[in-house]
Design an enzyme around this catalytic site. Structure first.
Site: not given
Ligand code: TTP
Ligand code: MG
Ligand code: ZN
Length: 199
Positions: A83, A180
């Site tokens: 993160e 999208h």
């Molecule tokens: P991630 O770890 O990126 O989400 P994930 O666990 O689904 O992905 P991965 O499997 O690749 O590890 O967590 C993103 C966090 O960031 C989630 O708590 C939402 C937050 N977020 C924001 O605060 N602002 C934003 O603009 C976006 C896109 C996400």
């Molecule tokens: Mg993650």
């Molecule tokens: Zn799409």
């Protein structure tokens, strides 16, 4: 000797965290940190192969540099940051410090926020990286490769002016492809088509 910097980015739901864990587990000894603002997986542990569970320590951003500089790196071959988009600029100094101790650094985080703007210091870390992997998810609308994250509030696309940080998962976010991904401030004539695609 200087360690290597390996960066894993992409949209939400792309497997950034699990990819970083897999890579960390290739090292004999590692520690992992994440900013303590994201409590979604507060129970989750990063576990090493030999079963000696190593926790991804949740730490306050403003203590990051102090914690990193007070670590003893002799027995540690890698440090992971999950993160990473939520750490402030001090992450750059923290990463440099670990690399100078001849320890590899693995970073996973969102390269782009829901507005498709650079998130935190991820872009700077990508530029500094020795290895860089952009992971993709599947667009929730059409199933093709998704490199963006759609934020949805009460069934509507979020607007550009909404706050950048909103901790969440499936209820607020979807992976989307270029076609999208929409912002409510940006709606154009295509938006009707997109809405009808989504159904
Ligand atoms: P991630 O770890 O990126 O989400 P994930 O666990 O689904 O992905 P991965 O499997 O690749 O590890 O967590 C993103 C966090 O960031 C989630 O708590 C939402 C937050 N977020 C924001 O605060 N602002 C934003 O603009 C976006 C896109 C996400
Ligand atoms: Mg993650
Ligand atoms: Zn799409």
């Amino acid at each position: 000797m200087r360690g290597k910097l390996k960066v894993y980015t992409g949209p939400m739901f792309a497997g950034k965290t699990s990819t970083m864990i897999q890579e960390l587990e290739k090292y004999d000894e590692f520690v992992a940190f994440k900013p303590n603002m994201d409590n979604r997986y507060s129970e989750e542990k990063i576990v090493s192969h030999d079963g000696n569970g190593i926790q991804a320590n949740s730490i306050p951003t403003d203590e990051l540099i102090h914690i990193i500089k007070s670590l003893e790196y002799d027995g540690i071959s890698a440090v992971g940051f999950d993160e990473a988009q939520f750490f402030d600029d001090s992450l750059i100094d923290a990463v440099d410090h670990v690399l100078e101790c001849d320890t590899d650094v693995l970073v996973s985080g969102l390269d782009l926020d829901f507005r498709r703007e650079n998130f935190g210091c991820m872009y700077e870390l990508i530029k500094k990286s020795d290895e860089y992997e952009k992971l993709l998810a599947k667009c929730e609308v059409c199933g093709s490769n998704a490199e963006y994250t759609q934020r949805i509030i009460d069934g509507e696309p979020a607007s550009y002016d909404d706050p950048v940080v909103l901790i969440g998962a499936e209820e607020e976010y979807e992976p989307r492809c270029d076609n999208h991904h929409v912002l409510s401030g940006e709606m154009d004539s295509n938006y009707e088509d997109i809405l009808s695609d989504i159904g």
